[in-house]
Write a protein that holds these residues in place. Sequence first.
Motif, PDB file in Angstrom:
ATOM      1  N   ALA A  48      27.341   7.782   2.492  1.00  0.00           N
ATOM      2  CA  ALA A  48      28.243   6.984   3.325  1.00  0.00           C
ATOM      3  C   ALA A  48      27.497   5.864   4.035  1.00  0.00           C
ATOM      4  CB  ALA A  48      28.932   7.881   4.348  1.00  0.00           C
ATOM      5  N   ASP A  49      28.187   4.739   4.178  1.00  0.00           N
ATOM      6  CA  ASP A  49      27.699   3.630   4.989  1.00  0.00           C
ATOM      7  C   ASP A  49      28.241   3.733   6.410  1.00  0.00           C
ATOM      8  OD1 ASP A  49      26.407   2.169   2.810  1.00  0.00           O
ATOM      9  OD2 ASP A  49      28.451   1.786   2.101  1.00  0.00           O
ATOM     10  N   LEU A  50      29.412   4.352   6.542  1.00  0.00           N
ATOM     11  CA  LEU A  50      30.085   4.433   7.827  1.00  0.00           C
ATOM     12  C   LEU A  50      30.946   5.685   7.871  1.00  0.00           C
ATOM     13  CD1 LEU A  50      30.866   2.974  10.535  1.00  0.00           C
ATOM     14  CD2 LEU A  50      32.737   1.904   9.251  1.00  0.00           C
ATOM     15  N   VAL A  51      30.912   6.357   9.019  1.00  0.00           N
ATOM     16  CA  VAL A  51      31.776   7.507   9.274  1.00  0.00           C
ATOM     17  C   VAL A  51      32.867   7.080  10.240  1.00  0.00           C
ATOM     18  CG1 VAL A  51      31.901   9.762  10.413  1.00  0.00           C
ATOM     19  CG2 VAL A  51      29.996   9.251   8.891  1.00  0.00           C
ATOM     20  N   LEU A  52      34.115   7.418   9.920  1.00  0.00           N
ATOM     21  CA  LEU A  52      35.225   7.292  10.859  1.00  0.00           C
ATOM     22  C   LEU A  52      35.485   8.684  11.376  1.00  0.00           C
ATOM     23  CD1 LEU A  52      35.573   4.653   9.156  1.00  0.00           C
ATOM     24  CD2 LEU A  52      37.969   4.803   9.778  1.00  0.00           C
ATOM     25  N   LEU A  53      35.352   8.872  12.681  1.00  0.00           N
ATOM     26  CA  LEU A  53      35.343  10.207  13.281  1.00  0.00           C
ATOM     27  C   LEU A  53      36.324  10.329  14.428  1.00  0.00           C
ATOM     28  CD1 LEU A  53      33.921  13.008  13.872  1.00  0.00           C
ATOM     29  CD2 LEU A  53      32.350  11.703  15.314  1.00  0.00           C
ATOM     30  N   ASP A  54      37.134  11.375  14.377  1.00  0.00           N
ATOM     31  CA  ASP A  54      37.958  11.747  15.523  1.00  0.00           C
ATOM     32  C   ASP A  54      37.102  12.633  16.418  1.00  0.00           C
ATOM     33  OD1 ASP A  54      39.940  12.390  17.325  1.00  0.00           O
ATOM     34  OD2 ASP A  54      41.228  13.379  15.875  1.00  0.00           O
ATOM     35  N   LEU A  55      37.157  12.421  17.723  1.00  0.00           N
ATOM     36  CA  LEU A  55      36.373  13.251  18.639  1.00  0.00           C
ATOM     37  C   LEU A  55      36.929  14.662  18.766  1.00  0.00           C
ATOM     38  CD1 LEU A  55      35.439  10.916  21.621  1.00  0.00           C
ATOM     39  CD2 LEU A  55      33.992  11.716  19.748  1.00  0.00           C
ATOM     40  N   VAL A  56      38.214  14.827  18.524  1.00  0.00           N
ATOM     41  CA  VAL A  56      38.850  16.142  18.644  1.00  0.00           C
ATOM     42  C   VAL A  56      39.047  16.700  17.241  1.00  0.00           C
ATOM     43  CG1 VAL A  56      40.856  17.414  19.468  1.00  0.00           C
ATOM     44  CG2 VAL A  56      40.016  15.456  20.766  1.00  0.00           C
ATOM     45  N   LEU A  57      38.362  17.788  16.974  1.00  0.00           N
ATOM     46  CA  LEU A  57      38.442  18.428  15.651  1.00  0.00           C
ATOM     47  C   LEU A  57      38.969  19.849  15.832  1.00  0.00           C
ATOM     48  CD1 LEU A  57      35.024  17.170  14.277  1.00  0.00           C
ATOM     49  CD2 LEU A  57      37.291  16.255  13.765  1.00  0.00           C
ATOM     50  N   ALA A  61      25.669  12.229  16.608  1.00  0.00           N
ATOM     51  CA  ALA A  61      24.205  12.298  16.576  1.00  0.00           C
ATOM     52  C   ALA A  61      23.704  12.718  15.190  1.00  0.00           C
ATOM     53  CB  ALA A  61      23.697  13.254  17.643  1.00  0.00           C
ATOM     54  N   SER A  62      24.381  13.655  14.555  1.00  0.00           N
ATOM     55  CA  SER A  62      23.977  14.096  13.207  1.00  0.00           C
ATOM     56  C   SER A  62      24.053  12.961  12.205  1.00  0.00           C
ATOM     57  CB  SER A  62      24.869  15.253  12.732  1.00  0.00           C
ATOM     58  OG  SER A  62      24.709  16.372  13.546  1.00  0.00           O
ATOM     59  N   ALA A  63      25.139  12.211  12.240  1.00  0.00           N
ATOM     60  CA  ALA A  63      25.304  11.087  11.313  1.00  0.00           C
ATOM     61  C   ALA A  63      24.243  10.020  11.573  1.00  0.00           C
ATOM     62  CB  ALA A  63      26.701  10.494  11.441  1.00  0.00           C
ATOM     63  N   ARG A  64      23.970   9.740  12.832  1.00  0.00           N
ATOM     64  CA  ARG A  64      22.966   8.724  13.172  1.00  0.00           C
ATOM     65  C   ARG A  64      21.582   9.144  12.679  1.00  0.00           C
ATOM     66  NH1 ARG A  64      23.831   4.522  12.778  1.00  0.00           N
ATOM     67  NH2 ARG A  64      22.290   3.784  14.244  1.00  0.00           N
ATOM     68  N   ARG A  65      21.263  10.444  12.765  1.00  0.00           N
ATOM     69  CA  ARG A  65      19.965  10.924  12.252  1.00  0.00           C
ATOM     70  C   ARG A  65      19.860  10.700  10.745  1.00  0.00           C
ATOM     71  NH1 ARG A  65      20.753  14.850  16.220  1.00  0.00           N
ATOM     72  NH2 ARG A  65      21.718  16.317  14.778  1.00  0.00           N
ATOM     73  N   LEU A  66      21.000  10.674  10.057  1.00  0.00           N
ATOM     74  CA  LEU A  66      21.022  10.416   8.622  1.00  0.00           C
ATOM     75  C   LEU A  66      21.065   8.917   8.310  1.00  0.00           C
ATOM     76  CD1 LEU A  66      23.605  13.158   7.582  1.00  0.00           C
ATOM     77  CD2 LEU A  66      21.145  13.165   7.084  1.00  0.00           C
ATOM     78  N   GLY A  67      21.082   8.096   9.346  1.00  0.00           N
ATOM     79  CA  GLY A  67      21.130   6.652   9.159  1.00  0.00           C
ATOM     80  C   GLY A  67      22.524   6.111   8.904  1.00  0.00           C
ATOM     81  N   ILE A  68      23.551   6.896   9.251  1.00  0.00           N
ATOM     82  CA  ILE A  68      24.938   6.489   9.025  1.00  0.00           C
ATOM     83  C   ILE A  68      25.553   6.058  10.357  1.00  0.00           C
ATOM     84  CG2 ILE A  68      27.192   7.178   8.124  1.00  0.00           C
ATOM     85  CD1 ILE A  68      25.720   9.501   6.658  1.00  0.00           C
ATOM     86  N   GLY A 107      37.561  18.080   7.537  1.00  0.00           N
ATOM     87  CA  GLY A 107      38.517  18.439   8.568  1.00  0.00           C
ATOM     88  C   GLY A 107      37.905  19.215   9.714  1.00  0.00           C
ATOM     89  N   SER A 108      36.609  19.498   9.619  1.00  0.00           N
ATOM     90  CA  SER A 108      35.935  20.258  10.677  1.00  0.00           C
ATOM     91  C   SER A 108      34.479  19.817  10.759  1.00  0.00           C
ATOM     92  CB  SER A 108      35.995  21.761  10.388  1.00  0.00           C
ATOM     93  OG  SER A 108      35.175  22.074   9.277  1.00  0.00           O
ATOM     94  N   ARG A 109      33.846  20.221  11.840  1.00  0.00           N
ATOM     95  CA  ARG A 109      32.428  19.899  12.010  1.00  0.00           C
ATOM     96  C   ARG A 109      31.604  20.553  10.903  1.00  0.00           C
ATOM     97  NH1 ARG A 109      30.752  20.773  17.839  1.00  0.00           N
ATOM     98  NH2 ARG A 109      30.973  22.946  17.286  1.00  0.00           N
ATOM     99  N   GLY A 110      31.913  21.792  10.571  1.00  0.00           N
ATOM    100  CA  GLY A 110      31.169  22.494   9.517  1.00  0.00           C
ATOM    101  C   GLY A 110      31.263  21.798   8.176  1.00  0.00           C
ATOM    102  N   GLU A 111      32.478  21.408   7.792  1.00  0.00           N
ATOM    103  CA  GLU A 111      32.658  20.687   6.526  1.00  0.00           C
ATOM    104  C   GLU A 111      31.879  19.377   6.537  1.00  0.00           C
ATOM    105  OE1 GLU A 111      36.790  19.940   5.736  1.00  0.00           O
ATOM    106  OE2 GLU A 111      37.318  22.065   5.798  1.00  0.00           O
ATOM    107  N   ALA A 112      31.918  18.679   7.654  1.00  0.00           N
ATOM    108  CA  ALA A 112      31.228  17.395   7.752  1.00  0.00           C
ATOM    109  C   ALA A 112      29.722  17.564   7.613  1.00  0.00           C
ATOM    110  CB  ALA A 112      31.570  16.717   9.077  1.00  0.00           C
ATOM    111  N   VAL A 113      29.170  18.554   8.302  1.00  0.00           N
ATOM    112  CA  VAL A 113      27.725  18.793   8.243  1.00  0.00           C
ATOM    113  C   VAL A 113      27.299  19.114   6.809  1.00  0.00           C
ATOM    114  CG1 VAL A 113      25.896  20.387   8.980  1.00  0.00           C
ATOM    115  CG2 VAL A 113      27.489  19.449  10.661  1.00  0.00           C
ATOM    116  N   GLU A 114      28.106  19.905   6.109  1.00  0.00           N
ATOM    117  CA  GLU A 114      27.800  20.259   4.714  1.00  0.00           C
ATOM    118  C   GLU A 114      27.775  19.048   3.797  1.00  0.00           C
ATOM    119  OE1 GLU A 114      30.394  23.215   3.024  1.00  0.00           O
ATOM    120  OE2 GLU A 114      30.080  24.592   4.706  1.00  0.00           O
TER     121      GLU A 114
END
Length: 142
Positions: free
Chosen positions: A46-55, A65-72, A32-39
């Motif tokens: 994951a193969d794919l992240v579905l992301l809302d731009l407004v958190l 960018a973080s997900a892409r660095r992980l190859g997601i 539900g937040s950027r912090g939770e997601a990063v953790e």
Amino acid sequence: MARLFLIDHHAAVRQGLALLLQGKHTICGEAGSRGEAVEQLGTSCADLVLLDLVLGPENGFELIASARRLGINVLVYSLCEDAESISGAFAVGAGGYVTKCEPADALLAAVTDLLAGKRHISPRAAQSLANRTLAACKNNQI
């Protein structure tokens, strides 16, 4: 089954997405937040992240960018329909963009495309980008 990770600051949206996507895909995590997601993203498989731009008070651009660095790969699913948000999401690595005003079929088509290695832009998002381009042409900015 593909593994999807859901990121939206509204729990009800995450629950609705899970109901829509389960059966065809596995929901391997949610945040539900950027912090939770990063953790969680690094260990989510994951193969794919579905992301809302407004958190809430945060934005999701850094998470793309973080997900892409992980190859997601990342599919943005957002209420933001302005051309700057859409082009900005693609600029930092999003593989697709669907607005939340579109029918569920548009989201499902985007998930299918991204999992098949394709890029995807929904009709409303494409219209926003086209309108910006046409306005720039009209003002001789292109």
